[in-house]
Design an enzyme around this catalytic site. Structure first.
Site, PDB file in Angstrom:
ATOM      1  N   ASP A  84      -3.934   0.748  -5.662  1.00 16.07           N
ATOM      2  CA  ASP A  84      -2.292   0.664  -5.534  1.00 16.07           C
ATOM      3  C   ASP A  84      -2.121  -0.920  -5.906  1.00 16.07           C
ATOM      4  OD1 ASP A  84      -4.062  -0.822  -3.484  1.00 16.07           O
ATOM      5  OD2 ASP A  84      -2.832  -0.138  -1.803  1.00 16.07           O
ATOM      6  N   THR A 133       0.945  -1.238   0.065  1.00 13.70           N
ATOM      7  CA  THR A 133       0.060  -0.031   0.044  1.00 13.70           C
ATOM      8  C   THR A 133       0.772   1.296  -0.192  1.00 13.70           C
ATOM      9  OG1 THR A 133      -1.823  -1.075   1.025  1.00 13.70           O
ATOM     10  CG2 THR A 133      -1.593   1.411   1.359  1.00 13.70           C
TER      11      THR A 133
END
Length: 450
Positions: free
Chosen positions: A242, A71
């Site tokens: 992401d 992330t």
């Protein structure tokens, strides 16, 4: 009302007219990330709002994130345009190989020494060029860069519930107020789903599908609020993520503790038990021994000396990366001393794994309509953001040409886009007049921006 009807009649003729160059000004930009939204999550769930957004704007077949597919590293790539080895946020967790200290994801968000490595996020660059920016929960938004912070921010609390749909709407409303009342030019907005649900239940679960439906409702709510505020023709919206999500394989697991001739007594520092990637610092004189033992320890485990790590990953050439780097094949996570990972879904795998690919949607006055573009990389998004904001970018690794095809042709909009956004403006004018002239989206001060 008669004045309004006269204005509407005038606007309806603009589609065949020349672009209104005298009304041109900088459009606003909203970057939205739904964490862990795999590229094909909309294929087994009805997503009418994402589908409508694609028809109204641009959809990429998928985008390829950088490695490591985690992330914080990838979100920082999105807002810097740098590969992970170049921006230095190499992991979700801050760590110190000398003391052995590690900090969890939430605490790491506030460690400016982890984020501030010379690469500036777009909100700092934009502010230095006269723009106003905001961050709501976006990774990296709680740090200070060269003494500067984002103008306006909201930071989540510890143990935050990222799946609260009521809060999602409140956050969207807050962002729209930032644009309208605080006159921000750029906002980065983050949602922690469907990542959390994909981890807990797996990417093929019904729970994940239900969460994708919630994401789609949020997209619908966001676009409606953009309409309510009269910003359809002045706000460019990008929705991305992401990374994707992979189903964890429980059979034949990778457990370093069980590897013959391997001992943690030979290790000075370890970053393990965090998905499929591992970082190791062997004790002095033990590097070759540990490497030789681990490199054939498991058929699904890849072990490299830092300097031999595959260059295509653009990952290992940073001082924070340890002498040994490990990663598992898709589906295989790395367990260290004890088995502490119980997720049914995971990410962090090779970025060429299709299940690590993610989404890209864009709509607004700068974008073509009804266009599907070829895949590109997350590292290319930054250059696009800078182009949309009309700012000079920092040095970056992306390619502005990778996203050029999705932009409206020439200096102005295409004729089709002009007609479409004129119609949107008419709808906004009518709606704002019927609701209340002093609410957001009022007829007063309306301009059509090309």
């Amino acid at each position: 009302m008669f004045a309004l009807l006269g204005l509407v009649a005038t606007l309806l003729t603009l589609g065949a007219a020349a672009p209104l160059q005298e009304a041109k000004s900088r459009n606003k930009l909203l970057l939205v990330s739904f964490d862990g939204f795999r590229w094909n999550y909309d294929q087994d769930v009805d997503t009418p709002n994402l589908d409508t957004m694609a028809r109204d704007g641009v959809k990429a077949k998928y985008i390829t994130p950088p490695f490591v597919t985690q992330t914080s590293p990838i979100h920082f790539t999105l807002v810097t345009g740098r590969y992970i080895e170049n921006h230095g946020v190499i992991h979700n967790m801050w760590f110190n190989t000398t003391t052995g200290q590690k900090l969890a994801y939430y605490t790491t968000q506030g460690r400016s020494d982890w984020w501030d490595n010379g690469s500036l996020p777009i909100w700092i660059t934009a502010q230095r060029q006269g723009l106003k920016t905001g961050s709501l929960f976006f990774p990296g938004g709680n740090a200070t860069y060269q003494g500067e912070q984002v103008n306006v921010k909201k930071v989540e609390k510890l143990l935050h519930n990222y799946g609260n749909e009521t809060e999602w709407k409140g956050n969207i409303d807050m962002v729209m107020k930032w644009f309208s009342e605080d006159d921000l030019d750029f906002v980065a907005l983050y949602f922690g789903e469907p990542d959390s649900t994909g981890h807990k239940y797996g990417p093929e679960s019904q729970q994940r599908k239900d969460m994708v439906s919630q994401v789609d409702r949020a997209v619908g709510y966001l676009r409606q609020r953009i309409l309510d505020y009269g910003m359809t023709s002045t706000l460019n919206l990008i929705i991305t993520s992401d990374h994707g999500m992979e189903t964890v394989i429980k059979e034949n697991e990778i457990v370093l503790r069980n590897v013959a001739n391997f001992s943690f007594s030979d290790i000075q520092f370890e970053m393990l038990d965090y998905g499929p990637q591992g970082l190791l610092v062997p004790k002095p004189g033990k590097l070759e021994q540990v490497y030789e033992v681990l490199k054939t320890a498991h058929s699904k485990l890849h072990v490299y000396k830092k300097e031999e790590f595959p260059k295509r990953f653009h990952y290992a050439n940073h001082t924070r990366v340890t002498p040994l780097v490990l990663y598992g094949d898709p589906g295989y996570v790395i367990n260290g001393r004890l088995k502490v990972q119980f997720n049914k879904g995971e990410h962090g795998f090779d970025n060429e794994d299709m299940n690590m690919k993610t989404i890209f949607r864009a709509v607004g006055p700068a974008f073509e309509r009804g266009l599907e573009v070829e895949p590109f990389e997350s590292v290319d998004v930054y250059a696009l953001l800078c182009k949309l904001l009309e700012i000079v970018p920092e040095p970056h690794d992306g390619n502005v040409n990778a996203t050029q095809a999705m932009l409206a042709k020439s200096a102005g909009l295409s004729l089709e886009n002009i007609q479409y956004y004129n119609n949107q403006l008419v709808n906004e004018l009518i709606q704002s007049e019927l609701i209340n002239s002093n609410k957001p989206g009022s007829v007063v001060g309306f301009q059509f921006h090309i």
